[in-house]
Design a protein around this motif. Structure first.
Motif, PDB file in Angstrom:
ATOM      1  N   UNK A  56      41.793  37.869  37.285  1.00  0.00           N
ATOM      2  CA  UNK A  56      41.007  36.694  36.908  1.00  0.00           C
ATOM      3  C   UNK A  56      41.877  35.742  36.102  1.00  0.00           C
ATOM      4  N   UNK A  57      41.861  34.483  36.518  1.00  0.00           N
ATOM      5  CA  UNK A  57      42.534  33.412  35.778  1.00  0.00           C
ATOM      6  C   UNK A  57      41.459  32.490  35.223  1.00  0.00           C
ATOM      7  N   UNK A  58      41.628  32.097  33.972  1.00  0.00           N
ATOM      8  CA  UNK A  58      40.662  31.227  33.304  1.00  0.00           C
ATOM      9  C   UNK A  58      41.192  29.806  33.244  1.00  0.00           C
ATOM     10  N   UNK A  59      40.336  28.861  33.579  1.00  0.00           N
ATOM     11  CA  UNK A  59      40.662  27.442  33.519  1.00  0.00           C
ATOM     12  C   UNK A  59      39.586  26.736  32.692  1.00  0.00           C
ATOM     13  N   UNK A  60      39.624  26.912  31.366  1.00  0.00           N
ATOM     14  CA  UNK A  60      38.545  26.388  30.522  1.00  0.00           C
ATOM     15  C   UNK A  60      38.381  24.875  30.574  1.00  0.00           C
ATOM     16  N   UNK A  65      36.779  29.732  36.739  1.00  0.00           N
ATOM     17  CA  UNK A  65      37.517  30.981  36.817  1.00  0.00           C
ATOM     18  C   UNK A  65      38.061  31.084  38.229  1.00  0.00           C
ATOM     19  N   UNK A  66      39.224  31.695  38.375  1.00  0.00           N
ATOM     20  CA  UNK A  66      39.784  31.932  39.703  1.00  0.00           C
ATOM     21  C   UNK A  66      40.072  33.426  39.831  1.00  0.00           C
ATOM     22  N   UNK A  67      39.527  34.037  40.860  1.00  0.00           N
ATOM     23  CA  UNK A  67      39.726  35.456  41.118  1.00  0.00           C
ATOM     24  C   UNK A  67      40.639  35.610  42.323  1.00  0.00           C
TER      25      UNK A  67
END
Length: 99
Positions: A56-60, A65-67
């Motif tokens: 999981x990457x977070x893009x606040x 979110x990118x999975x």
């Protein structure tokens, strides 16, 4: 509540890797999504499909979110016998997750 009530998604693939972005309609719902949808939960949700690691990457700043799901497409577009060989249906399935 279903995830689709507060977010939408986009998906992509390369080889045997599929990725799903979950994007909040309202930035105020980002924290709820972030707390509710973990890499582990996505891995369990797609246990019959995703055979590899889920990252999981977070893009606040985008409320997203990118999975990235490894070994998720039955060997890849040219090798799979899957009906949805590009994994586009995975994003629709994820939007049906209860949060």
């Amino acid at each position: 509540m279903k995830l689709r009530e507060i977010a939408h998604s986009r998906t992509g693939d390369k080889g045997n890797i599929s990725n799903i972005s979950v994007i909040a309609y309202d930035i105020d719902d980002y924290e709820t999504i972030k707390k509710s949808i973990t890499a582990e939960k996505v891995k369990m949700y797609f246990a019959d499909i995703v055979k590899g690691e889920v990252i999981r990457y977070e893009l606040p700043n985008l409320g997203a979110l990118n999975f990235v799901m490894h070994s998720a497409l039955g060997g890849g577009v040219t090798r799979t016998l899957s009906h949805d060989m590009h994994g586009k249906g995975l994003s629709a399935a994820l939007m049906n997750m209860d949060i």
